[in-house]
Design a protein around this motif. Structure first.
Motif, mmCIF file in Angstrom:
data_model
loop_
_atom_site.group_PDB
_atom_site.id
_atom_site.type_symbol
_atom_site.label_atom_id
_atom_site.label_comp_id
_atom_site.label_asym_id
_atom_site.label_seq_id
_atom_site.Cartn_x
_atom_site.Cartn_y
_atom_site.Cartn_z
ATOM 1 N N MET A 190 10.244 3.271 -10.260
ATOM 2 C CA MET A 190 9.772 4.089 -7.689
ATOM 3 C C MET A 190 8.902 2.870 -7.506
ATOM 4 N N LEU A 191 8.634 2.849 -6.318
ATOM 5 C CA LEU A 191 7.405 1.484 -5.604
ATOM 6 C C LEU A 191 6.250 2.729 -5.472
ATOM 7 N N PRO A 192 5.316 2.143 -5.811
ATOM 8 C CA PRO A 192 4.265 3.556 -5.180
ATOM 9 C C PRO A 192 4.241 4.162 -4.238
ATOM 10 N N HIS A 193 5.028 2.971 -2.773
ATOM 11 C CA HIS A 193 4.756 3.943 -1.437
ATOM 12 C C HIS A 193 6.103 5.358 -1.749
ATOM 13 N N GLU A 194 6.875 4.551 -2.648
ATOM 14 C CA GLU A 194 8.073 5.945 -3.018
ATOM 15 C C GLU A 194 7.727 6.788 -3.299
ATOM 16 N N LEU A 195 6.513 6.880 -4.020
ATOM 17 C CA LEU A 195 5.876 7.292 -5.012
ATOM 18 C C LEU A 195 4.603 8.541 -4.098
ATOM 19 N N GLU A 196 4.049 7.274 -3.036
ATOM 20 C CA GLU A 196 3.599 9.168 -2.220
ATOM 21 C C GLU A 196 4.055 9.282 -1.227
ATOM 22 N N LYS A 197 5.675 9.332 -0.891
ATOM 23 C CA LYS A 197 6.230 9.990 -0.082
ATOM 24 C C LYS A 197 6.601 11.089 -1.141
#
Lengths: 368, 368, 368, 368, 368
Positions: free
Chosen positions: C192-199
């Motif tokens: 998972m990429l960090p901005h995906e984790l945020e989403k």
């Protein structure tokens, strides 16, 4: 869509086993009693020969024991009987028959649902293959019952599917093999035409050529599509999928034949049952010497308890052995010849006779 | 579509186990008796070695007991035998073998229906991949049997599917591994071409690369589509779906190999059976001391009841052990080499030899 | 497509249980003997602790009985032993273990075929998602191994599917949970990429959010379609169907976790086995008083028959308990971490490295 | 997507049974011991009432036998006990419970996989229903959390599917029925709107109207398609197929309710177990008359062996009875209320909150 | 959509067996006790006749033994009883009933899931068959409840499917056969119109003509498509596939009827149970001669242990016999008449009354 030639008596359907479904639908005690005493396809028919042999053997041993043996020999015989009788439990027939029969029946249930009904193909071909038959129908009106009309792609597709079924069943079913001993016999029965047989023989392969007529059937779909008698790609696909399912079912059937339950398992079960009852000939005698350790409570001459046991276990074994390979000609075996005839007849009727015979749309009696 | 090279004897199909299907189709008593005494792939072949070892051990112990032991030792031995014999029931062989064999056979039935038949792919490719082969056919007419014609997308698709099957089977089947010990052996057999092998080796992965040739096959479909040799999107999809089903079946097979029944279970069953019969060497002696508590009824020297029991239970165990992993070279194991050859041969025949060989449409003999 | 970071030792694959498949492929007696004595993942490893505890308890009771009890107490103890021994059959361990083990193994067989292989998705994505990658390929040629190329929709789709698998496995599998204790750990591992984790965290739900990344994957298909990198509606559908199947398999797995076999059933079986052997500590003593009613035939000090029984039944129980929940870290449990790695690696390799690497079409060696 | 009203305590989720999955994942002996002594949803909770009743009856009979009966009566009682005890085997509880429990568990495994997950529908609707929501999204930005946005076809489709699930579950599940005693209660909970309830009631039918809301859902698909918010025929079809699968699963569930295992079978099993232990009250007394034929070895006052047997068989019966109908409110029964809430919440979240929230496409960390 | 004619009492639904699902949902001890004593469809109802016959026979033999026999005859009788009693175990009723019942229940579970629900067809027809009904709806508004509106293709398709179901069920279900003894009776009930019956009879075939009305239904789809009342090829296909699935389910049902479990197996089981209890008449007498070897412990006159055994085994047999053919009119048999009525009513309601009655789209109460 009848067979063009007479079917000789030898190929006629075998007499059916008693189908108890209707009688037993509503379970009544008397009906059950009556069912027990049916003969055709019954327990009794299955075991009577073995039982007679066993009784003869038993009687022979009994006579020798009672009249031919001296006192010491009798004593030895009685002690031998006692020794064995105490160890009969070494062969747990109930376990091995219970589990074996269980697995065989499940295999059999799976198998007969894979025999292959042509109905779905028939439905889709009849509904989706169209245009051409407007012409065919015109021809049909003029030349009534001129056989050319059955040369339309529709009927050919069926014939090719049934042909594959024939080829598979010939290799696994005794009755179908007897009816069609050679490819020529299939051709003679009209399922294959002579020039098709030629084409078929032209194809050289070390393996069975069940796939050839399926190839022809799919090829025919292409022809029909290019002649615009199939309306669209979806329709072609739907028919092709049904043909594929039919083919897969046939493959399942031939796989079941190719890879049977390993020989060892039925051998084991048969060995156990036969050995058990062979030993019973000695151990189930009435021991009558006054001073015998294992003197029987009463001398009945006829070992009816063992006879009941014999019928029970031998019958259970016969159930398993009959279901182990249902492609023979026993009373309860699948009637594959009937299935081939039915598939051909229904396919032809459905696409030719019933084609475009939609009843007029009229109001029905249900209040909307 | 023959193998271009001779198949050395070592790779030849193993002698087949006796296929009892045809004989047992119609159940007859004599046939069953005959079946019991078959040797190849039989119960007897499976257990005879163990039986000989057991009999030797039994004889040895018997001789020691009868001739070497003193009176007190004999008494101790007899009481030890009595003690154990009364507790043999602690190991319920019938239960554990019944349930174990049941689960193994179901797994086996599931497994062999997943081995992967190429027929559906063959059917669809042959029917749906077209345009290009008009050219191919022309070439074919001119240069008969020039192998280039098999380089059409059609045959490649097969070759690639069969190649995957090879790769999977190499990892799970002793016989296939023996035939293709290296990837080079596959290339040498013609299933993979040298430049394909190179491409294959170029792809680095820590995991098995079964998927590579499926990728190629699907890629080829795209090529065929872009060259207009597949007629439409539906056709492409239908073939891709069949390839996917073939692949899923192969995955099932390799999953079965990757996650076997936990070691503990076959260990448990084997331990039980072997321990049981090890104990029998002592407890099933004929106890003959005049004052023995557990004096045997009769001294037969040969413990034939125990021998029957030995054959029965050891045979049942062997059935289970053989079905536990059917990818070996036992008499009843799946013949995966045969399957690979068959898939390749049928695939090639079906798309090349049989291509576009639709028999002329002629009237058939059924009255419409 | 390697892990960008080192995998710490703690997350390394556990040592594999002995995979007996290859050894047992061709059944040989010696191999079976050797299999019995394997330790890793074996019967012996599973029961040895319990066995030691039991032997200690037995020895303790034995010592008390032989040396500490008075004559009357001994008599009472012996009669108590006799009373219980005669009633040990009240607990039919063979029945309950046979049936319980049967149902557990079937559930387990079902379960491991639902673990989710990404291969079908990989195949279809690789074959159907195209246009965009012509550009991607150009970029690839120039900027070799620049990670941007993996940001194409193709690899994202995989990453999202694998991500869902991670999320599900974290909730049911001990090892995966240990490797990814938090969502951040997943992000750190690159799945998972960090901005995906945020989403992902932005979406509030009381229930597990396994579906989120599937939503993303399907959304991505729409993007790809609108950018014309998927060739047609059928192709989009085919990929979506495969993603759906993958999701359904994951649901099955998590349903199996959500609704386990009711606690009562394993409790019942464990209670029975443990109670049985607790009682055995008393009833299986060697009763040695001269006038004991149930005097043992011989005093062996070591109750080896009961020890064999203990290993047998406790081992059978362990087989069932291990298969009851295969998501732990026992020797035979599913290695879900491996599966995640494999899915990710194969997916990435298949769409990136292997993309468009179709070998040149050359003639093969089979004569047509 | 929360419930608009508070859920009264009475409808709250029942306390969960101890989910042993995580604890037992890696099998450790201590954990198993701990599991045996869990109370909630346990064997002990299931049988303790019956056990108390039985012990009281036993004690009463015991007191009468020991203190109230005369010598002759005692003798008669003892001989009666002996007579029955010798014939307790007439009721083979282990067989009938083993087979019954086996079939019940398989039915239960089938049943809970048919309960109906909405996820596939959610995925497809979210991915395929588009255009309209461009508008909906704009509205959403302006009027945050104005409930109108949930009136888009998307959420309606879910609501209608969940509504059907409610209607089915009301008829088979005690808890759901208690929560929604009338259709008005469903409307009040917001799953159905008042004007929908009116429409629903307008349709007259003698049979259950589960199908109505599915009709609405499919109708809505048509509306969405005509408004161009579904992109293409394939997408419509895919959603309709998923709705159909969801419906079929619900039909399976209600069929299982409509046609239960015939009353006779559970009656038989219950009768057997209850009769057996009723007889035990008499036969398992400690017979203490000095001259009793069946004098017990030792008088322990507490028949603990029979108590163990009672817990064992009664517990086994309870396992079967609880799984026979899992739609109640026992500790291990399916929590259908939770499933409805989950389906509704996930459906709404997935199509509204998560809609079009695709994370930006960025390079990932795997080297390609 | 009501039946146009009164349904005579004779065809009314049979009184339902006690459906214990709701009562047993939450398992309570009292409820279970109450369940045991239900009569309708119960164990007691199933065995009471056989039990009375057995008790009479037992009493007769008892009276003869006690009062009519001389001393020597008594002695012979007692020794005969002893001889048989010791060998009753030759018939392992528990094994054979356990395995038989197991296989029968699995077949029955399979069967009733194949009975054929029309709901999927109804859903798809209602959603996909459109255009034409714009006209039909106009007509509907004018001529309310004029039956013509049911002549739209939609309702015809249902009627034709239900008609096929009728034809199949007539051949296998006692109740349906009684309701529709002839094709004319079906026509009279309005499921077939007179001119359709004529068309039907015009088609000559040696085999059952279940397929005819399916042909009509698919033909009607073509008509609807050519009149543009079906929107597109996909929609036509979806409906055709559902009709095909419905047909396949019916085929499964009639295959189960065509190929029953071989007669031998139920015969074997019935023979065993009946023989066993026939022997019990003799062996379970109270032997009372003072010097009898097998003197019964106590003379109770009523052999209640054997009566319990009788109820148990005979009841188990009855469970199996009732499930063996569920197409009768026993309390627990499938109510196929109800199913036909339901399918017709739901089909008609769903396409006519409920057509296009989509509730207005309004905001719901969930916060988005």
């Amino acid at each position: 869509a009848d067979w063009p030639f007479e079917i000789p008596d030898i190929f006629k359907r075998k007499e059916l086993s008693y189908n108890y479904n209707y009688d037993l639908a509503t379970s009544k005690s008397l009906m059950i009693i009556r069912m027990i005493f049916k003969w055709r396809g019954s327990l009794w028919e299955a075991v009577y020969k073995e039982l007679i042999v066993w009784i003869c053997a038993y009687t022979l041993v009994s006579l020798i024991y009672r009249f031919a043996l001296t006192g010491t020999q009798k004593d030895l015989f009685e002690r031998f009987g006692e020794y064995c009788d105490a160890r009969m439990g070494y062969l747990p027939l109930n376990f091995v028959l219970g589990f074996f029969c269980n697995i065989i029946i499940r295999r059999w249930l799976k198998l007969y649902t894979s025999l292959g009904n042509i109905d779905n193909i028939a439905l889709f071909v009849s509904a989706y293959v169209r245009g051409k038959d407007d012409r065919a129908r015109q021809i049909r009106r003029n030349i009534i019952r001129y056989s050319f009309n059955s040369s339309s792609p529709k009927t050919l597709i069926f014939r090719y599917c049934v042909l594959s079924q024939c080829l598979v069943f010939r290799d696994i079913h005794v009755g179908v093999r007897r009816r069609f001993p050679t490819l020529e016999a299939i051709a003679q029965a009209g399922i294959m035409l002579p020039h098709e047989l030629e084409k078929f023989n032209d194809i050289k392969s070390r393996y069975q050529k069940y796939w050839v007529s399926f190839n022809w059937a799919l090829e025919l779909l292409n022809v029909a599509k290019s002649e615009k008698s199939i309306d669209g790609d979806n329709a072609r696909n739907a028919i092709a999928q049904e043909i594929c399912k039919f083919r897969s079912a046939l493959t399942t059937v031939s796989m079941y034949d190719w890879v049977p339950i390993p020989l060892m398992y039925p051998q084991l079960v048969n060995m156990a049952v036969h050995t058990y009852f062979f030993l019973c000939v000695f151990t189930r005698q009435f021991f009558i010497s006054a001073d015998a350790h294992n003197k029987t409570e009463v001398d009945l001459y006829i070992p009816f308890m063992t006879i009941i046991e014999f019928i029970f276990y031998m019958g259970w074994l016969k159930v398993a052995m009959e279901l182990l390979n249902p492609f023979g000609e026993d009373a309860d075996d699948f009637d594959c010849n009937l299935l081939i005839d039915r598939n051909l007849a229904i396919g032809l009727t459905s696409v030719d006779d019933a084609y475009d015979q939609l009843p007029e749309v009229k109001p029905d009696v249900f209040v909307g």
